[in-house]
Write an enzyme that holds these catalytic residues in place. Structure first.
Site, mmCIF file in Angstrom:
data_model
loop_
_atom_site.group_PDB
_atom_site.id
_atom_site.type_symbol
_atom_site.label_atom_id
_atom_site.label_comp_id
_atom_site.label_asym_id
_atom_site.label_seq_id
_atom_site.Cartn_x
_atom_site.Cartn_y
_atom_site.Cartn_z
ATOM 1 C CG ASP A 17 -1.728 -1.291 1.312
ATOM 2 O OD1 ASP A 17 -2.239 -1.746 0.284
ATOM 3 O OD2 ASP A 17 -1.775 -1.863 2.417
ATOM 4 C CG HIS A 47 -1.423 -2.178 -8.228
ATOM 5 N ND1 HIS A 47 -0.589 -2.661 -9.205
ATOM 6 C CD2 HIS A 47 -0.727 -2.240 -7.080
ATOM 7 C CE1 HIS A 47 0.559 -3.003 -8.657
ATOM 8 N NE2 HIS A 47 0.500 -2.767 -7.374
HETATM 9 P P1 IMP Z 1 -1.892 -13.126 2.434
HETATM 10 O O1 IMP Z 1 -0.974 -12.556 1.418
HETATM 11 O O2 IMP Z 1 -3.355 -12.976 2.043
HETATM 12 O O3 IMP Z 1 -1.524 -14.506 2.839
HETATM 13 O O4 IMP Z 1 -1.744 -12.223 3.762
HETATM 14 C C1 IMP Z 1 -0.564 -12.251 4.575
HETATM 15 C C2 IMP Z 1 -0.311 -10.870 5.184
HETATM 16 O O5 IMP Z 1 0.069 -9.942 4.152
HETATM 17 C C3 IMP Z 1 -1.531 -10.251 5.868
HETATM 18 O O6 IMP Z 1 -1.053 -9.494 6.972
HETATM 19 C C4 IMP Z 1 -2.100 -9.318 4.795
HETATM 20 O O7 IMP Z 1 -2.854 -8.274 5.345
HETATM 21 C C5 IMP Z 1 -0.821 -8.824 4.139
HETATM 22 N N1 IMP Z 1 -1.011 -8.445 2.724
HETATM 23 C C6 IMP Z 1 -1.107 -9.288 1.655
HETATM 24 N N2 IMP Z 1 -1.247 -8.586 0.509
HETATM 25 C C7 IMP Z 1 -1.221 -7.285 0.855
HETATM 26 C C8 IMP Z 1 -1.280 -6.075 0.093
HETATM 27 O O8 IMP Z 1 -1.380 -6.056 -1.133
HETATM 28 N N3 IMP Z 1 -1.204 -4.911 0.804
HETATM 29 C C9 IMP Z 1 -1.057 -4.897 2.148
HETATM 30 N N4 IMP Z 1 -0.983 -6.001 2.898
HETATM 31 C C10 IMP Z 1 -1.069 -7.186 2.259
HETATM 32 MG MG MG Z 2 -1.895 -2.314 -2.908
#
Ligand code: IMP
Ligand code: MG
Length: 346
Positions: A17, A47
């Site tokens: 982010d 995005h």
């Molecule tokens: P997962 O990728 O869904 O397995 O999530 C694992 C960790 O990464 C969690 O804390 C999510 O909130 C974080 N996370 C995964 N993708 C994003 C993203 O695109 N932006 C921010 N946090 C993310």
């Molecule tokens: Mg993002």
């Protein structure tokens, strides 16, 4: 064989982010790229991009699609067919040419079981996005996964990429997903995602490391986090709670994918230095200074201490001095206002 000329990479230096979508979108305005590639992650990412003042949100398809540039989703990505289909339909509906999208035959397929397991286990434990990433990665590394090339049911055969039919060539822009502190190796394990988010892993797309030219590292002027992470709820930060709430609301800090409110913390420069140096970032783009100006509070964490500054100039100069002293690869630091001046990035 067609030649790869230069590769630029945009990566996140924090917890995702960091406005990577916006940076990539501005870099594409100069029209100098032949391919835009995504090397990691899946529908967990999001995005947000503005084209002619219209807001678009994508999760897996690179921003090149908005500029009529071929887009490649690489072998280290995780693909959910339903999400891919709905994203393709959404783009088509808005007039974008989805025949420019190529998906690696070696990317792994996210199944309904992966999503069920993610929601049953990882969502509560780690605040995962519930999109099936961790269970799919578990199968991939257990050598028990399903790749697109092994699936006769893959619904987008005309979008299938193989190195034999469509070689990457020319100038390439790689857009990162997530960020340094979510990386499976370098991030704050186990509070991480299942992907390699650092620029070196963009080479999994199939170009040699020596072709990398610029590494654009993205961060905000304050830190944010979605999902479980003890670092974002330590005691000392409680005294700034009111400021953090204001930043979250003025800065619209909620997730593109999950709509969850992001936790806020002052910019941790100790962590940022580590992320810049290990990623090899040479151009830094720091977003959202305008939000701190509205909140009128200028604080960062350095040498483990909260340090307050009286005004914006003092704050910015001090950040620049530290980064230029501690991060020898960095040649440029850009504070992006809204919109970014694209010439500042090149
Ligand atoms: P997962 O990728 O869904 O397995 O999530 C694992 C960790 O990464 C969690 O804390 C999510 O909130 C974080 N996370 C995964 N993708 C994003 C993203 O695109 N932006 C921010 N946090 C993310
Ligand atoms: Mg993002």
């Amino acid at each position: 064989m067609a030649e790869i000329v230069d590769v630029d990479i945009c990566c996140g230096l924090c917890w995702g982010d960091e406005a990577k979508g916006k940076i990539v979108s501005h870099l594409l305005k100069n029209n100098k790229y032949d391919w835009v590639c995504r090397w990691s992650g899946g529908s967990n990412a999001g995005h947000t991009i503005y084209i002619n003042n219209v807001k678009y949100a994508t999760h897996i398809i690179p921003a090149g699609i908005f500029y009529n540039i071929p887009c490649y989703i690489g072998p280290d990505c995780y693909i959910n067919y339903y999400h891919l289909k709905s994203e393709m339909e959404y783009l088509k509906k808005h007039g974008f040419d989805t025949s420019l999208i190529y998906i690696s035959n070696k990317a792994h397929v996210i199944t309904d079981d992966h999503i069920t397991e993610d929601n049953a286990i990882y969502k509560a434990q780690q605040g995962s996005t519930g999109t099936g990433i961790a269970p799919c990665a578990k199968d991939k590394y257990g050598r028990n996964g399903k790749r697109i090339e092994d699936d006769d049911m893959f619904p987008f055969k005309e979008n299938l990429w193989t190195s034999e039919n469509i070689p990457l060539k020319g100038n390439i822009l790689c857009e990162g997903a997530q960020g340094f502190w979510l990386d499976i190796n370098y991030g704050s394990y186990p509070y991480v995602t299942s992907s390699n988010t650092l620029p070196y892993s963009a080479c999994s797309l199939g170009f040699p490391p020596h072709k990398i030219r610029n590494i654009y590292g993205a961060c905000k002027v304050y830190d944010t986090r979605v999902g479980v992470d003890p670092y974002f709820s330590h005691n000392e930060s409680k005294k700034y709670k009111t400021f953090f709430n204001t930043i979250a609301s003025v800065g619209e800090e909620y997730g593109t994918t999950t709509k969850r409110l992001r936790k806020v913390e002052w910019l941790n420069i100790d962590k940022l230095i580590e992320a810049i140096n290990i990623s090899g970032t040479n151009i830094i783009i720091i977003s959202k200074l305008d939000i701190l100006v509205i909140v009128n509070k200028y604080v960062y964490i350095y040498n483990g201490q909260y340090q307050e500054h009286l005004n914006k100039d003092d704050f910015v100069n001090s950040i620049n001095n530290i980064i230029y002293e501690k991060c020898t690869y960095v040649s440029k630091i850009v504070y992006s206002d809204n919109p970014i001046n694209v010439n500042d990035l090149c």
